[in-house]
Design a protein around this motif. Structure first.
Motif, PDB file in Angstrom:
ATOM      1  N   ALA A 123       0.647  39.770  68.448  1.00 20.59           N
ATOM      2  CA  ALA A 123       1.947  38.134  68.469  1.00 20.59           C
ATOM      3  C   ALA A 123       2.488  37.222  69.957  1.00 20.59           C
ATOM      4  O   ALA A 123       2.244  38.303  70.924  1.00 20.59           O
ATOM      5  CB  ALA A 123       2.983  38.461  68.217  1.00 20.59           C
ATOM      6  N   VAL A 124       2.619  36.544  69.932  1.00 23.77           N
ATOM      7  CA  VAL A 124       3.912  35.623  70.613  1.00 23.77           C
ATOM      8  C   VAL A 124       4.713  35.376  70.701  1.00 23.77           C
ATOM      9  O   VAL A 124       5.125  34.636  69.615  1.00 23.77           O
ATOM     10  CB  VAL A 124       2.690  34.046  71.328  1.00 23.77           C
ATOM     11  CG1 VAL A 124       2.866  34.098  72.810  1.00 23.77           C
ATOM     12  CG2 VAL A 124       0.933  34.161  71.746  1.00 23.77           C
ATOM     13  N   LEU A 125       5.653  35.576  71.884  1.00 32.36           N
ATOM     14  CA  LEU A 125       7.614  34.716  71.519  1.00 32.36           C
ATOM     15  C   LEU A 125       7.152  34.310  72.757  1.00 32.36           C
ATOM     16  O   LEU A 125       8.591  34.718  73.907  1.00 32.36           O
ATOM     17  CB  LEU A 125       7.757  36.672  71.278  1.00 32.36           C
ATOM     18  CG  LEU A 125       8.789  36.670  70.907  1.00 32.36           C
ATOM     19  CD1 LEU A 125      10.101  38.217  70.949  1.00 32.36           C
ATOM     20  CD2 LEU A 125      10.426  35.785  71.632  1.00 32.36           C
ATOM     21  N   PRO A 126       7.520  32.884  72.342  1.00 32.50           N
ATOM     22  CA  PRO A 126       8.040  32.293  73.202  1.00 32.50           C
ATOM     23  C   PRO A 126       9.440  32.332  73.776  1.00 32.50           C
ATOM     24  O   PRO A 126      10.254  32.027  72.177  1.00 32.50           O
ATOM     25  CB  PRO A 126       7.631  30.848  73.040  1.00 32.50           C
ATOM     26  CG  PRO A 126       6.884  31.124  71.639  1.00 32.50           C
ATOM     27  CD  PRO A 126       6.568  32.067  70.908  1.00 32.50           C
ATOM     28  N   LEU A 150       3.426  34.313  65.152  1.00 40.35           N
ATOM     29  CA  LEU A 150       4.579  33.318  66.361  1.00 40.35           C
ATOM     30  C   LEU A 150       5.740  33.659  66.010  1.00 40.35           C
ATOM     31  O   LEU A 150       6.278  32.832  65.384  1.00 40.35           O
ATOM     32  CB  LEU A 150       3.720  32.144  66.568  1.00 40.35           C
ATOM     33  CG  LEU A 150       4.331  30.966  67.105  1.00 40.35           C
ATOM     34  CD1 LEU A 150       4.918  31.529  68.900  1.00 40.35           C
ATOM     35  CD2 LEU A 150       3.890  28.885  66.909  1.00 40.35           C
ATOM     36  N   VAL A 151       6.875  34.246  66.372  1.00 39.79           N
ATOM     37  CA  VAL A 151       7.880  34.392  66.498  1.00 39.79           C
ATOM     38  C   VAL A 151       9.305  33.482  67.828  1.00 39.79           C
ATOM     39  O   VAL A 151       8.488  33.915  68.916  1.00 39.79           O
ATOM     40  CB  VAL A 151       8.801  35.727  66.278  1.00 39.79           C
ATOM     41  CG1 VAL A 151       9.741  36.378  66.200  1.00 39.79           C
ATOM     42  CG2 VAL A 151       7.404  36.382  65.617  1.00 39.79           C
ATOM     43  N   GLU A 152       9.906  32.792  67.157  1.00 37.03           N
ATOM     44  CA  GLU A 152      10.163  31.638  68.590  1.00 37.03           C
ATOM     45  C   GLU A 152      11.632  32.567  68.390  1.00 37.03           C
ATOM     46  O   GLU A 152      12.392  32.832  67.772  1.00 37.03           O
ATOM     47  CB  GLU A 152      11.009  30.679  67.987  1.00 37.03           C
ATOM     48  CG  GLU A 152       9.458  29.792  67.310  1.00 37.03           C
ATOM     49  CD  GLU A 152       9.530  28.710  66.778  1.00 37.03           C
ATOM     50  OE1 GLU A 152      10.266  27.402  67.533  1.00 37.03           O
ATOM     51  OE2 GLU A 152       9.054  28.473  65.605  1.00 37.03           O
ATOM     52  N   ASP A 153      12.303  32.738  69.805  1.00 32.73           N
ATOM     53  CA  ASP A 153      13.600  32.657  70.490  1.00 32.73           C
ATOM     54  C   ASP A 153      14.484  32.047  70.418  1.00 32.73           C
ATOM     55  O   ASP A 153      14.121  31.075  71.658  1.00 32.73           O
ATOM     56  CB  ASP A 153      13.278  34.073  71.597  1.00 32.73           C
ATOM     57  CG  ASP A 153      14.492  34.623  72.574  1.00 32.73           C
ATOM     58  OD1 ASP A 153      15.686  33.861  72.086  1.00 32.73           O
ATOM     59  OD2 ASP A 153      14.986  35.413  73.331  1.00 32.73           O
ATOM     60  N   GLY A 171       7.201  28.328  64.232  1.00 33.64           N
ATOM     61  CA  GLY A 171       6.165  29.589  64.181  1.00 33.64           C
ATOM     62  C   GLY A 171       6.270  29.603  62.457  1.00 33.64           C
ATOM     63  O   GLY A 171       7.073  29.418  61.770  1.00 33.64           O
ATOM     64  N   ASP A 172       6.053  31.617  63.039  1.00 36.30           N
ATOM     65  CA  ASP A 172       6.422  32.341  61.571  1.00 36.30           C
ATOM     66  C   ASP A 172       7.955  32.273  61.092  1.00 36.30           C
ATOM     67  O   ASP A 172       8.060  33.068  59.962  1.00 36.30           O
ATOM     68  CB  ASP A 172       5.140  33.575  61.493  1.00 36.30           C
ATOM     69  CG  ASP A 172       3.756  33.067  61.644  1.00 36.30           C
ATOM     70  OD1 ASP A 172       3.427  32.835  60.382  1.00 36.30           O
ATOM     71  OD2 ASP A 172       3.208  33.562  62.811  1.00 36.30           O
ATOM     72  N   LEU A 173       8.490  32.467  62.414  1.00 34.89           N
ATOM     73  CA  LEU A 173       9.669  33.587  61.916  1.00 34.89           C
ATOM     74  C   LEU A 173      10.584  33.004  63.200  1.00 34.89           C
ATOM     75  O   LEU A 173       9.883  32.450  64.497  1.00 34.89           O
ATOM     76  CB  LEU A 173       9.893  35.193  61.761  1.00 34.89           C
ATOM     77  CG  LEU A 173       9.373  35.396  60.584  1.00 34.89           C
ATOM     78  CD1 LEU A 173       8.404  35.861  61.322  1.00 34.89           C
ATOM     79  CD2 LEU A 173      10.059  35.983  59.982  1.00 34.89           C
ATOM     80  N   GLY A 174      11.848  32.110  63.265  1.00 39.91           N
ATOM     81  CA  GLY A 174      12.954  31.688  64.465  1.00 39.91           C
ATOM     82  C   GLY A 174      13.857  32.623  64.256  1.00 39.91           C
ATOM     83  O   GLY A 174      14.565  32.886  63.055  1.00 39.91           O
TER      84      GLY A 174
END
Length: 360
Positions: A123-126, A150-153, A171-174
């Motif tokens: 995963a990538v977590l920007p 892709l999980v957004e912070d 993304g997939d989840l925010g």
């Protein structure tokens, strides 16, 4: 840094009326206000599911679990953020892989992500730091190309936009935080996960409620992470005004930048790819210590977000010993955040800027 009382005073009647209703019905957990807030946030973000949880940290943790991230996996993220971003990765048994940041936006440097991908990357977590969205189009394309989640912070970016979408909807989840100082904040801890993925939404709902779909039936080991109805009352009252709050933050940020232009202070840079909502107004300056000392002498708050990058924190130091992320390390030595909130007045901003210019 933030005056929460002024905002409360403007909403006092509505919030206290909502409190009385909750107290009279005694529906404190998983009640109607929480359900209504989830619907309202989903509609605001243009997405199918919004699930309230107990904190922004829990939002990150549960989102990663729902995305299937686990023991031995790697998640690429920024080293220039609050510890919760990396903590959540560690909670699920995965390893945070820190990639250096863009020197202007302070968000993860998109051009460096691909080189950090290994066979263990999942995963990538920007992080949408300080309210400015990360450069999501190339990040999303890279994730699709490599089959990564892709999980957004979005802890600092409620209401920010990128490519015509609200933060968290790309993304997939925010993941959002409703900590009191956030752009949309409650009166304690709170958080939310948004997603268009039905299976991920179902997984989060189970995980937040002890792994249960049906009372006393537990399919997985879950957590106690539910947003209570009193906090939902506050958030529903504030959500109606969030666009105006963010508009006023932007006005205040631009006044700061205009006053500080040409002073030797580098104001925040808007990259033009998204809508910056200025959770923080963060300057970059060689004379940071002198500026902070001058502000302090006048009773003006300021803060350093963040003085120690995550790869230099004691908890990750051994794994990252000898690794240099030069932009992050340089920025951490120069950033200073100034007071920022919707109710900040032009006169207050002018006074702050006068002190900074005098110190320089």
């Amino acid at each position: 840094m933030v005056d929460l009382k002024g905002q409360y005073e403007s909403l006092r009647e509505e919030i206290e009326r909502g409190f009385r209703q909750v107290l009279e019905t005694t529906q404190f957990i998983m009640g109607p206000n929480g359900a209504a807030l989830e619907q309202e946030v989903a509609a605001y973000c243009g997405i199918r599911h919004a699930i309230g949880v107990a904190s922004g940290t829990d939002a990150l943790h549960l989102a990663l679990r729902a995305a299937g991230i686990g023991e031995g996996d790697e998640v690429i993220t920024s080293p220039f953020t609050f510890i919760a971003t990396a903590e959540a990765i560690s909670y699920v048994g995965a390893h945070p892989v820190f990639v250096d940041i863009d020197p202007q936006t302070f968000n993860i440097d998109v051009d460096l992500i691909e080189a950090a991908i290994t066979e263990r990357t999942r995963a990538v977590l920007p992080v949408h730091l300080f309210g400015q969205p990360a450069d999501m189009t190339p990040i999303a394309a890279l994730c699709r190309r490599h089959g990564l989640k892709l999980v957004e912070d979005c802890a600092q970016a409620f209401g920010a936009e990128y490519g015509g979408k609200k933060s968290g909807a790309f993304g997939d989840l925010g993941c959002f935080s409703f900590f009191p100082s956030k752009n949309l904040g409650c009166f304690g801890d709170g958080g939310m996960i948004i997603t268009d993925d039905d299976a991920a939404a179902e997984a989060v709902r189970m995980l937040r409620n002890h792994g249960s779909r049906e009372r006393y039936h537990h399919a997985v080991i879950g957590y106690n992470s539910r947003l209570d109805d009193l906090q939902a009352v506050i958030l529903r009252a504030k959500l109606k005004h969030i666009d105006d709050y963010n508009r006023r933050r932007r006005i205040n940020a631009h006044r700061y930048s205009s006053r500080l232009q040409g002073s030797g202070v580098l104001p925040p840079v808007e990259d033009g790819k998204g809508l910056h909502v200025y959770h923080q107004y963060t300057i970059l300056c060689e004379a940071r210590d002198a500026i902070q000392k001058a502000l302090n002498s006048k009773g003006i708050a300021s803060a350093i977000y963040y003085p120690i990058p995550l790869h230099r924190q004691e908890v990750y130091q051994e794994e990252w010993a000898g690794v240099s992320l030069p932009v992050t390390e340089d920025v951490a030595g120069k950033v200073l955040s100034l007071p920022m909130y919707p109710e900040l007045t032009g006169e207050q901003i002018d006074r702050i800027c006068d002190v900074i210019l005098g110190a320089l």
